[in-house]
Design a protein around this motif. Sequence first.
Motif, PDB file in Angstrom:
ATOM      1  N   UNK A  48       2.192  13.994  20.455  1.00  0.00           N
ATOM      2  CA  UNK A  48       2.046  12.920  19.477  1.00  0.00           C
ATOM      3  C   UNK A  48       0.666  12.304  19.640  1.00  0.00           C
ATOM      4  N   UNK A  49       0.037  11.953  18.522  1.00  0.00           N
ATOM      5  CA  UNK A  49      -1.296  11.366  18.578  1.00  0.00           C
ATOM      6  C   UNK A  49      -1.512  10.459  17.368  1.00  0.00           C
ATOM      7  N   UNK A  50      -2.604   9.680  17.419  1.00  0.00           N
ATOM      8  CA  UNK A  50      -2.864   8.688  16.371  1.00  0.00           C
ATOM      9  C   UNK A  50      -4.337   8.662  16.022  1.00  0.00           C
ATOM     10  N   UNK A  51      -4.613   8.456  14.743  1.00  0.00           N
ATOM     11  CA  UNK A  51      -5.967   8.188  14.237  1.00  0.00           C
ATOM     12  C   UNK A  51      -5.902   6.877  13.476  1.00  0.00           C
ATOM     13  N   UNK A  52      -6.873   6.010  13.693  1.00  0.00           N
ATOM     14  CA  UNK A  52      -6.810   4.714  13.039  1.00  0.00           C
ATOM     15  C   UNK A  52      -8.190   4.109  12.869  1.00  0.00           C
ATOM     16  N   UNK A  53      -8.343   3.352  11.796  1.00  0.00           N
ATOM     17  CA  UNK A  53      -9.550   2.577  11.543  1.00  0.00           C
ATOM     18  C   UNK A  53      -9.124   1.143  11.263  1.00  0.00           C
ATOM     19  N   UNK A  54      -9.643   0.205  12.024  1.00  0.00           N
ATOM     20  CA  UNK A  54      -9.245  -1.179  11.855  1.00  0.00           C
ATOM     21  C   UNK A  54      -9.544  -1.655  10.437  1.00  0.00           C
ATOM     22  N   UNK A  55      -8.542  -2.269   9.819  1.00  0.00           N
ATOM     23  CA  UNK A  55      -8.686  -2.773   8.459  1.00  0.00           C
ATOM     24  C   UNK A  55      -8.434  -1.751   7.374  1.00  0.00           C
ATOM     25  N   UNK A  56      -8.227  -0.475   7.748  1.00  0.00           N
ATOM     26  CA  UNK A  56      -8.032   0.576   6.740  1.00  0.00           C
ATOM     27  C   UNK A  56      -6.697   1.296   6.871  1.00  0.00           C
ATOM     28  N   UNK A  57      -6.110   1.291   8.052  1.00  0.00           N
ATOM     29  CA  UNK A  57      -4.817   1.948   8.215  1.00  0.00           C
ATOM     30  C   UNK A  57      -4.770   2.891   9.395  1.00  0.00           C
ATOM     31  N   UNK A  58      -3.598   3.478   9.594  1.00  0.00           N
ATOM     32  CA  UNK A  58      -3.360   4.365  10.735  1.00  0.00           C
ATOM     33  C   UNK A  58      -2.595   5.598  10.300  1.00  0.00           C
ATOM     34  N   UNK A  59      -2.768   6.684  11.063  1.00  0.00           N
ATOM     35  CA  UNK A  59      -2.001   7.911  10.859  1.00  0.00           C
ATOM     36  C   UNK A  59      -1.429   8.337  12.203  1.00  0.00           C
ATOM     37  N   UNK A 106       0.828  -1.207   0.000  1.00  0.00           N
ATOM     38  CA  UNK A 106       0.000   0.000   0.000  1.00  0.00           C
ATOM     39  C   UNK A 106       0.857   1.248   0.000  1.00  0.00           C
ATOM     40  N   UNK A 107       0.208   2.377   0.149  1.00  0.00           N
ATOM     41  CA  UNK A 107       0.881   3.669   0.107  1.00  0.00           C
ATOM     42  C   UNK A 107       1.174   4.172   1.515  1.00  0.00           C
ATOM     43  N   UNK A 110      -0.489   5.076   6.804  1.00  0.00           N
ATOM     44  CA  UNK A 110      -0.356   3.824   6.051  1.00  0.00           C
ATOM     45  C   UNK A 110      -1.738   3.291   5.702  1.00  0.00           C
ATOM     46  N   UNK A 111      -1.773   2.229   4.904  1.00  0.00           N
ATOM     47  CA  UNK A 111      -3.022   1.569   4.517  1.00  0.00           C
ATOM     48  C   UNK A 111      -3.024   0.143   5.054  1.00  0.00           C
ATOM     49  N   UNK A 112      -2.588   0.009   6.303  1.00  0.00           N
ATOM     50  CA  UNK A 112      -2.388  -1.309   6.885  1.00  0.00           C
ATOM     51  C   UNK A 112      -3.564  -1.844   7.657  1.00  0.00           C
ATOM     52  N   UNK A 113      -3.248  -2.646   8.690  1.00  0.00           N
ATOM     53  CA  UNK A 113      -4.276  -3.396   9.405  1.00  0.00           C
ATOM     54  C   UNK A 113      -5.066  -2.539  10.385  1.00  0.00           C
ATOM     55  N   UNK A 114      -4.541  -1.362  10.729  1.00  0.00           N
ATOM     56  CA  UNK A 114      -5.267  -0.473  11.636  1.00  0.00           C
ATOM     57  C   UNK A 114      -5.288  -0.964  13.073  1.00  0.00           C
ATOM     58  N   UNK A 115      -5.924  -0.175  13.931  1.00  0.00           N
ATOM     59  CA  UNK A 115      -5.948  -0.448  15.366  1.00  0.00           C
ATOM     60  C   UNK A 115      -7.381  -0.289  15.867  1.00  0.00           C
TER      61      UNK A 115
END
Length: 219
Positions: free
Chosen positions: A198-209, A130-131, A149-154
């Motif tokens: 520092x902080x994080x945004x994430x959707x499971x199955x879609x990726x994290x920032x 992914x990108x 990323x476009x990974x597994x997410x959290x």
Amino acid sequence: LSTVSHELRTPLASLRGFSELMLTREFSPSQRRQYLTIIQKETIRLSTLINDFLDLQRIESGRQAYHLESIDLVPLLNEALALFSSDKTTHAFHINAPSSPLLVRADPDRIQQVLTNLLSNAVKFSPNGGTIKVEAQQQENFAVVKISDEGIGIVAEMIPQLFRKFFRVDNAATRKIGGTGLGLALVKQIIEAHGGQVWVESTQGEGSSFSFSLPIASA
């Protein structure tokens, strides 16, 4: 100790196994090069783990020295991205940063350490490729960097615990991915020592920032 010892044993087992093979058998030059490359990567992995652990101990005990100076964040981002994009074929890397200098007050070595940890996680937790995007911009008196990323997410309930020392998300998708849970704890300590967040945004199955901020250098 259990987590760290497990992560230490894995590269040590590779180092021992491949070095014993090379000592007891004859291989073609290409095979020797392949095995030496594995040994080199495992040595780097082991060194990084030990350095992260020691750095975190120094920070938490108040013994970590920071050499703050006015630096342009954009070349640091480009350098970090070049290191990861040079040998990765399953990921596409993109950067969106200002064409003019983005000056911050920071220790360049420690910020490079932060970028390495976050980019390493972005690659590791998007095993199908992914990108990976790196974005930087000024927001009021801070420079803000986002690595996506476009990974597994959290899963949402795990996010508040991500920056705890030794914490790792434990589910079927992450269980086979190595790690000690030290990287993000180290990132948080370094950024907060610089006066940022520092902080994080994430959707499971879609990726994290993962994002962090650093104070803009005064003119």
